[in-house]
Design a protein around this motif. Structure first.
Motif, PDB file in Angstrom:
ATOM      1  N   UNK A  15       0.878  -1.169   0.133  1.00  0.00           N
ATOM      2  CA  UNK A  15      -0.071   0.031  -0.121  1.00  0.00           C
ATOM      3  C   UNK A  15       0.973   1.303  -0.074  1.00  0.00           C
ATOM      4  N   UNK A  16       0.386   2.394  -0.503  1.00  0.00           N
ATOM      5  CA  UNK A  16       0.936   3.730  -0.162  1.00  0.00           C
ATOM      6  C   UNK A  16       0.364   4.539   0.459  1.00  0.00           C
ATOM      7  N   UNK A 189       9.443   5.013   4.217  1.00  0.00           N
ATOM      8  CA  UNK A 189       9.632   4.074   5.103  1.00  0.00           C
ATOM      9  C   UNK A 189       8.916   3.000   4.703  1.00  0.00           C
ATOM     10  N   UNK A 190       9.606   2.040   4.840  1.00  0.00           N
ATOM     11  CA  UNK A 190       8.843   0.532   4.378  1.00  0.00           C
ATOM     12  C   UNK A 190       8.235  -0.060   5.844  1.00  0.00           C
ATOM     13  N   UNK A 255      -1.627 -11.658   9.891  1.00  0.00           N
ATOM     14  CA  UNK A 255      -0.799 -11.596   8.812  1.00  0.00           C
ATOM     15  C   UNK A 255      -0.514 -10.033   8.447  1.00  0.00           C
ATOM     16  N   UNK A 256       0.737  -9.705   8.144  1.00  0.00           N
ATOM     17  CA  UNK A 256       1.068  -8.179   7.943  1.00  0.00           C
ATOM     18  C   UNK A 256       0.616  -7.767   6.780  1.00  0.00           C
ATOM     19  N   UNK A 257       0.140  -6.578   6.686  1.00  0.00           N
ATOM     20  CA  UNK A 257       0.131  -5.733   5.415  1.00  0.00           C
ATOM     21  C   UNK A 257       1.352  -5.000   5.263  1.00  0.00           C
ATOM     22  N   UNK A 258       1.749  -4.546   3.899  1.00  0.00           N
ATOM     23  CA  UNK A 258       3.255  -3.912   3.504  1.00  0.00           C
ATOM     24  C   UNK A 258       2.788  -2.515   3.015  1.00  0.00           C
ATOM     25  N   UNK A 259       3.351  -1.409   3.753  1.00  0.00           N
ATOM     26  CA  UNK A 259       3.145  -0.087   3.542  1.00  0.00           C
ATOM     27  C   UNK A 259       4.559   0.599   2.960  1.00  0.00           C
ATOM     28  N   UNK A 260       4.376   1.473   1.921  1.00  0.00           N
ATOM     29  CA  UNK A 260       5.289   2.198   1.470  1.00  0.00           C
ATOM     30  C   UNK A 260       4.844   3.672   2.094  1.00  0.00           C
ATOM     31  N   UNK A 261       5.663   4.233   2.727  1.00  0.00           N
ATOM     32  CA  UNK A 261       5.120   5.538   3.490  1.00  0.00           C
ATOM     33  C   UNK A 261       6.003   6.898   3.071  1.00  0.00           C
ATOM     34  N   UNK A 482      10.847   8.056  -3.796  1.00  0.00           N
ATOM     35  CA  UNK A 482      10.654   7.322  -2.452  1.00  0.00           C
ATOM     36  C   UNK A 482      10.187   5.977  -2.556  1.00  0.00           C
ATOM     37  N   UNK A 483       8.894   6.087  -3.465  1.00  0.00           N
ATOM     38  CA  UNK A 483       8.115   4.724  -3.651  1.00  0.00           C
ATOM     39  C   UNK A 483       8.977   3.864  -4.541  1.00  0.00           C
ATOM     40  N   UNK A 484       9.700   4.470  -5.370  1.00  0.00           N
ATOM     41  CA  UNK A 484      10.598   3.544  -6.167  1.00  0.00           C
ATOM     42  C   UNK A 484      11.309   2.876  -5.634  1.00  0.00           C
ATOM     43  N   UNK A 485      12.131   3.693  -4.705  1.00  0.00           N
ATOM     44  CA  UNK A 485      13.334   2.975  -3.770  1.00  0.00           C
ATOM     45  C   UNK A 485      12.785   1.745  -2.985  1.00  0.00           C
ATOM     46  N   UNK A 486      11.582   1.983  -2.499  1.00  0.00           N
ATOM     47  CA  UNK A 486      10.727   1.171  -1.675  1.00  0.00           C
ATOM     48  C   UNK A 486      10.354  -0.289  -2.271  1.00  0.00           C
TER      49      UNK A 486
END
Length: 610
Positions: A15-16, A189-190, A255-261, A482-486
């Motif tokens: 998620x973003x 942050x991831x 279960x974890x969800x993954x977020x790009x912040x 930032x989102x591309x790096x994550x």
């Protein structure tokens, strides 16, 4: 914002989320920073920032929430900030930065007054004045309590309630920060967030993703006065392979969800390192993640090997151990030996600074004697310390009749991410506040009840340093980067690493088998230091401070780190342990061991502290 979630263990669909401020940590430093920013916006009539405040565990699983002692402030008629500063300087082995110390103690009274405006009710004496208590290393009564030994709980309950009412602040529990990203115009942050319930344990689940933070022995709890060497992990964190598909009572498998912040600034308020030590008074979820995250960005760290032990933890088979506050000794409790002999201090009495009392207790234990706290002389113990009285009686101990067995336990860290009292670090847009920061205030030993004080003062100071970043316009290009790096970080994971990242868990505790290895090295090599930088012996064996032993430990842990999945709580715990051992080895290599050692580099990083 994207709302797609994880589908399975092989394909990660992050998620973003874009915010103004990301605060990592929900103790006093993190929560008060969020509130201060909101108040600052109201004062200057500008839109409040959108804040994401995350906690690695539940909101109650912080050191601030567990804090018993209180907050130190020169409020008495015979006291003054300069006397408070003197006590802080001497308790720190005369190694602290005087300018930072004076700035902290000058702001202590105003912090207490501000906290009272939030609705926090501090204990009062019969005249209606704030009640002031005495603790180790203080020359005056200046410790402010709320609810006796429940100061941290009372403060945090009030502040957390307030921050959850702020519509511009989002609060996530059980969220682990995996990696940070830096760009001149943006930070990122991831984050993995345990938020998707699993009604049944998967067929391939073997229980390795959960661990109890403390054992629950049969009642009543009986102190164990024959605990083994500090070099061994106590048998108190238990897993049950034969019941690997069962979930502990009161726990949920998630279960974890993954977020790009993406964010304008990041505030690390992630606390200390207690989870890396076998005997600790800290929340066991705290494994120094902030140090590992900052180090990966090249942020300056300082004195990560400066660890403090609290002299009086209740000796039981629990983890974390119950802290017996210095306030007890301030009210008349005294240390004694099990043979009836008076407890002997080489320097001072048993209200001396923590490192001195800790060393005296370890020397006594090395002679085969146990040390106990005699609190029978405290009048009205139950009324003055109701929470502690309840804790003791639940464990079969009556403080009015019984001697309380004690042992020193890891309590705090003086080193950390080099920062000034506004939280500014060597990396723009990255702030460090509270125990994760090294401001130079504590020297080699933190004065009692200066921990919450520093966290609160830094939070109030940080708002002014953060504000210029928040007024800058958004940079869409920087956010995209930032989102591309994550996304690239996730794309480089192996299938096994992807599966490990999204496996169901109960919490973010590292694997217990790994922790046992870490315990052995932290207990053996990261002992407290005396003012001369001499390691304090914590057993009858001499402390392991030689180069070859440390180098061997570092080789072992570095090799293990290389084979540990990068985006995991295990990697963060191992990375921090390696960093701490490297700092201790560097100290041993120094040509001039008596030079000032607390955060010397800060003077060249920032403007003078005011």
């Amino acid at each position: 914002m994207q709302t797609d979630f994880l589908n399975d263990d092989r394909n990660i669909h992050p998620n973003r989320l874009s915010v103004d401020v990301l605060i990592v940590g929900s103790g006093l430093a993190g929560v008060l920073t969020a509130l201060a920013l909101d108040e600052h916006s109201n004062r200057y009539d500008v839109p409040p920032p959108n804040i994401l405040l995350i906690s690695k565990g539940r909101v109650t699983e912080t050191n601030s929430y567990r804090a018993q002692g209180g907050i130190s402030a020169a409020l008495g008629p015979n006291d003054a900030p300069k006397l408070h500063a003197r006590d802080t300087f001497y308790a720190g082995g005369k190694k602290g930065l005087l300018e930072a110390i004076h700035a902290l103690t000058e702001k202590a009274p105003s912090l207490i007054r501000f906290l009272e405006t939030t609705g926090i009710v501090f204990d009062r004496d019969r005249h209606g004045n704030v009640s002031l208590h005495l603790e180790g290393g203080h020359s005056r009564r200046r410790i402010v309590h709320a609810g006796g030994a429940e100061t941290g709980k009372k403060i945090m309950q009030t502040l957390i309630h307030q921050v959850k009412q702020r519509k511009h602040t989002t609060f996530w529990e059980q969220a682990l920060t995996l990696k940070l990203y830096a760009h001149p115009a943006r930070m990122g942050a991831l984050i993995a967030r345990l938020d998707t319930p699993m009604h049944d344990a998967p067929s391939d689940w073997r229980g390795s993703a959960w661990h109890e933070s403390e054992t629950v022995p049969s009642s009543p709890h009986r102190p164990n006065s024959s605990t083994g060497s500090f070099g061994q992990a106590p048998s108190i964190v238990q897993t049950h392979p034969s019941k690997s598909h069962q979930i502990p009572n009161g726990k949920s498998l998630l279960r974890p969800s993954i977020w790009m912040v993406s964010t304008k600034v990041i505030v690390l308020a992630s606390g200390g390192i207690g989870g890396l030590f076998p005997f600790t008074t800290n929340e066991t979820l705290l494994t120094g993640d902030g140090f590992a995250l900052a180090a990966e960005l090249g942020t300056m760290l300082s004195d990560l090997d400066l660890v403090q032990y609290h002299p009086t933890a209740l000796l039981t088979e629990e983890r974390p151990l119950i802290l017996l506050s210095e306030a007890l000794r301030g009210e008349g409790a005294r240390l004694v030996t099990d043979t009836g002999e008076p407890f002997h201090m080489t320097v001072g009495d048993d209200l001396a600074p923590r490192h001195q009392v800790t060393e005296a207790i370890f020397k006594t234990r090395a002679r085969g004697k146990s040390v106990l706290l005699d609190a029978r002389s405290i009048p009205h113990f139950k009324e003055h310390f109701p929470a502690l009285y309840r804790i003791l009686t639940e464990r079969g101990l009556n403080p009015a009749e019984d001697l309380l067995p004690v042992i020193p336990a890891q309590h705090s860290i003086m080193g950390g991410i080099a920062a000034n009292l506004s939280g500014e670090t060597s990396l723009p847009r990255l702030f460090a506040i509270g125990e994760v920061a090294c401001t130079g205030v504590h020297g080699i030993n933190r004065l009692a009840s200066n921990g919450l004080l520093e966290a609160g003062v830094m939070a109030m100071q940080a708002k002014d340093a953060l504000f210029p970043y928040l007024q800058q316009k958004d940079d869409p290009k920087a956010e995209t980067i930032i989102f591309v790096m994550a996304q690239e970080t996730l794309s480089l994971l192996t299938e096994k690493e992807k599966a490990d990242l999204v496996k169901p868990r109960i919490n973010w505790l590292p694997d217990h088998t790994l922790l046992k290895i870490i315990f052995q090295h932290t207990a053996q090599h990261l002992t407290p230091l005396s003012p001369s930088e001499r390691p304090i012996a914590i057993s009858s064996d001499p402390p392991e401070d030689n180069r070859s032993s440390l180098e061997e430990a570092l080789h072992t842990l570095t090799s293990l780190l290389a084979h540990t999945p990068r985006l995991s709580p295990e990697w963060l715990a191992l990375k921090t342990t390696v960093l701490m051992l490297e700092h201790r080895l560097s100290r041993i290599h120094r040509l001039h061991p008596n030079q000032s050692l607390s955060c010397e580099s800060i003077d060249t990083m920032h403007e003078p502290l005011r």
